[in-house]
Design an enzyme around this catalytic site. Structure first.
Site, mmCIF file in Angstrom:
data_model
loop_
_atom_site.group_PDB
_atom_site.id
_atom_site.type_symbol
_atom_site.label_atom_id
_atom_site.label_comp_id
_atom_site.label_asym_id
_atom_site.label_seq_id
_atom_site.Cartn_x
_atom_site.Cartn_y
_atom_site.Cartn_z
ATOM 1 N N GLY A 49 91.927 11.983 -0.963
ATOM 2 C CA GLY A 49 91.830 10.544 -1.213
ATOM 3 C C GLY A 49 92.180 9.701 0.005
ATOM 4 C CB CYS A 420 67.419 4.605 -11.482
ATOM 5 S SG CYS A 420 66.221 4.720 -10.149
ATOM 6 C CG HIS A 546 70.881 3.084 -8.891
ATOM 7 N ND1 HIS A 546 71.169 4.220 -9.596
ATOM 8 C CD2 HIS A 546 69.727 3.320 -8.220
ATOM 9 C CE1 HIS A 546 70.227 5.128 -9.369
ATOM 10 N NE2 HIS A 546 69.339 4.609 -8.542
ATOM 11 C CD GLU A 548 74.463 3.174 -10.813
ATOM 12 O OE1 GLU A 548 73.912 2.272 -11.488
ATOM 13 O OE2 GLU A 548 73.881 4.236 -10.500
HETATM 14 N N1 GLN Z 1 63.359 10.147 -9.722
HETATM 15 C C1 GLN Z 1 63.116 8.756 -9.958
HETATM 16 C C2 GLN Z 1 62.380 8.123 -8.791
HETATM 17 O O1 GLN Z 1 62.379 8.661 -7.721
HETATM 18 C C3 GLN Z 1 64.405 8.026 -10.237
HETATM 19 C C4 GLN Z 1 65.296 7.930 -9.060
HETATM 20 C C5 GLN Z 1 66.706 7.612 -9.408
HETATM 21 O O2 GLN Z 1 67.106 7.733 -10.573
HETATM 22 N N2 GLN Z 1 67.496 7.232 -8.433
HETATM 23 O O3 GLN Z 1 61.838 7.068 -8.925
#
Ligand code: GLN
Length: 570
Positions: A49, A420, A546, A548
């Site tokens: 860490g 995604c 994403h 996150e």
């Molecule tokens: N495999 C999918 C793509 O390439 C999703 C990619 C991901 O989830 N980061 O579009």
């Protein structure tokens, strides 16, 4: 002033001729002494860490009114983290500028509250690529190109450029790996030189080490830490702080022993035992006065106390640890055994815990097993789960099970959040089971499907190789008026980070919409669908991006927060 003299000397010699032992490129506008550096190394073993310590001390520096930036060095020869398998190395984190980097950069962004760029991340591969490029361009003036001074010079130049570009008062430099590794030896040497050139009180060295308590002995042992510090010293570096990671708080005996063997006063030997949450580390360091000690070594006086920031953080941790309500979130995935592969998702959920005062239990769902377990497997697996996340991923393994989970969530009004790949798999499920396009698929899973509802982005068709060529980085998302997404974001636009090769095939948008799916987020000026939702459902939302990556402890990503709130509504 030694540093002024040295820097001027090095810089002028470096520019004037190739026949010198010095090579220290000084970027334009660099003012020596203006930026202070905190160099964090590790000994005994990796995974202790270092990044959490550095980002935590960085957070405390912010509460003293300083602007803080950071740089992480990774010894591997990959130019960036884009081609790394998350199962081996942890999640690939994505920055706004599209840099694919080590997951530690995620911690730095979260603790320092900054958006970083490619200049905050350095790998062995990136350094050597730049050295070789300069060599081919004749930039080394006929010199034989060596680890010292050229490679080390390049590293110092990179760091000083960050100092100029970021305008930071303090730069945290995390040296990946462990002292003594072949892979980071030249980097450690560059840090020694940096300290020499910048001069006393401008560079603070921290050694993060491990204090084990073997069960057969039932007492903490300081020897590994002593050996680690000795190794660092043999590289010419005297640490100012020794940070001891251990399962329990370190004993006074251990503290004293490490102090004696490493020339570090006992109060500069800091113990960090295992804690429930990493967000508690800054509070612990504050109680131990580590920020004050560090500022003393760096001869810095508090610029402006930001008591509000510290209190907000304290409250966040307090609420997180004291939460009484509980929800269980199911996360499906191929890398379920390795939590690091989903670090940012777990962090985003933790931000919701501290913000909403709820404990989130995570149930990992291994969908590659699910496929083999028979018709009731999904219902059984999701028993007691309050909501499901299907995170990002690549390839076909486990996708059939994920699609079954999505179907279950859609049909049973169970909150669903697809990230995604989770967005794309939700499209496939909807196409098959609602639009009645039998065997609809993504061409990533079945290249010859008759209904390619998810297909390669046109811009991806032209690309070759794998490094850094997906649709990457922060982009604007246009939100549909009156949609769930626009209500959650509280406006017509969002800015989120992407990492994908495939997209919703524009030929099927009409078909999806006719059947009740709403595309509530789109790319401006391109038919790239970025958010999907089902208005008839309690919470069914997928994002091509994403979310996150942009969640912060004091500002959780709004979609995550809305998802957890939906999970709370039983
Ligand atoms: N495999 C999918 C793509 O390439 C999703 C990619 C991901 O989830 N980061 O579009």
């Amino acid at each position: 002033m030694r540093w002024v003299f040295l820097l001027e000397k090095f810089a002028s010699i470096a520019l004037a001729s190739g026949d010198t032992e010095f090579y220290t490129p000084i970027p334009k506008g660099y003012a020596a002494g203006k930026t202070k550096y905190v160099v964090v190394t590790g000994s005994v073993m990796s995974g202790l860490g270092k990044g959490i310590f550095s980002s935590s001390i960085g957070f405390l520096f912010r509460t003293h009114g300083f602007k803080v930036s950071s740089i992480k060095f990774d010894g591997y020869l990959n130019v960036d983290a884009g081609t790394l398998n998350p199962y081996r190395h942890g999640e690939v984190f994505v920055l706004n500028d599209g840099t694919e980097c080590d997951m530690d950069l995620g911690n730095y962004e979260r603790f320092l509250g900054e958006d970083f760029t490619k200049n905050n991340y350095l790998t062995g591969g990136k350094i050597f690529a730049s050295v070789l490029e300069k060599e081919r361009a004749g930039k080394y003036l006929g010199r034989d190109v060596q680890f010292i001074p050229h490679v080390t010079g390049e590293i110092k130049g990179f760091i000083r450029s960050l100092a100029v570009e970021s305008g930071a008062d303090i730069i945290l430099i995390e040296v990946g790996g462990t002292i003594g590794d072949l892979e980071n030896g030249y980097f450690v040497e560059a840090m020694r030189q940096l300290a020499y050139e910048e001069g006393d009180s401008n560079v603070l060295f921290v050694n993060v080490t491990y204090v084990p308590k073997p069960s057969s002995l039932a007492e903490q042992k300081s020897k590994p830490a002593q050996i680690g510090v000795r190794e660092l010293m043999s590289a010419g570096i005297q640490p100012h702080l020794v940070v001891c990671r251990s399962s329990e708080p370190i004993t006074e005996k251990v503290r004293d022993k490490i102090s004696v063997y490493s020339n570090v006063p006992p109060k500069q030997v800091v113990g960090i035992p295992d804690l429930d949450t990493i967000y508690d580390v800054p509070l612990l360091l504050k109680r131990e006065g580590v920020d004050e000690t560090a500022l003393e070594v760096l001869k810095l006086k508090t610029r402006k106390h930001d008591a509000k920031l510290f209190e907000e953080w304290e409250q966040f941790v307090h609420k997180l640890k004291g939460a009484k309500r509980q929800v269980i979130v199911g996360i499906t995935g191929k890398y379920v055994s390795i939590r690091d592969s989903y670090a940012s998702i777990l962090n985003a959920l933790e931000h919701c815990e501290g913000n909403l005062g709820v404990r989130i239990g995570v149930k990992w769902i291994d969908t590659s097993e699910l496929e083999k377990k028979g018709p009731n497997a999904v219902a059984e697996e999701l028993q007691g789960v309050d909501g499901i996340i299907v995170p990002g991923g690549f390839g076909s393994r486990g996708t059939a099970g994920k699609i079954e989970c999505i179907k279950f969530a859609r049909e049973n009004n169970l909150p669903y959040f697809g990230l995604c790949y989770g967005f794309q798999l939700a499209l496939i499920e909807f196409a098959r089971n609602v639009c009645k396009l039998d065997d609809a698929n993504s061409t990533e899973i079945d290249p010859s499907t008759i209904f390619p509802v998810v297909d390669l982005l046109p811009e991806q068709l032209k690309k070759e190789g794998f490094g850094g060529n997906m649709r990457l980085g922060g982009r604007e998302v246009e939100l549909k008026k009156d949609s769930l997404a626009s209500r959650i974001y509280g406006g017509p636009k969002a800015f989120e980070r992407f990492r994908h090769r495939f997209e919703c095939n524009p030929d099927y948008i009409g078909k999806f919409e006719e059947n009740g799916l709403v595309f509530s987020g789109k790319a401006p000026n391109q038919p790239i669908m970025q958010v999907l939702e089902l208005p008839t459902h309690k919470f069914f939302l997928g994002t091509q991006f994403h979310p996150e990556f942009t969640s912060r402890p004091l500002a959780p990503n709004p979609l995550f927060k809305a998802f957890v709130e939906a999970c709370l509504k039983k």
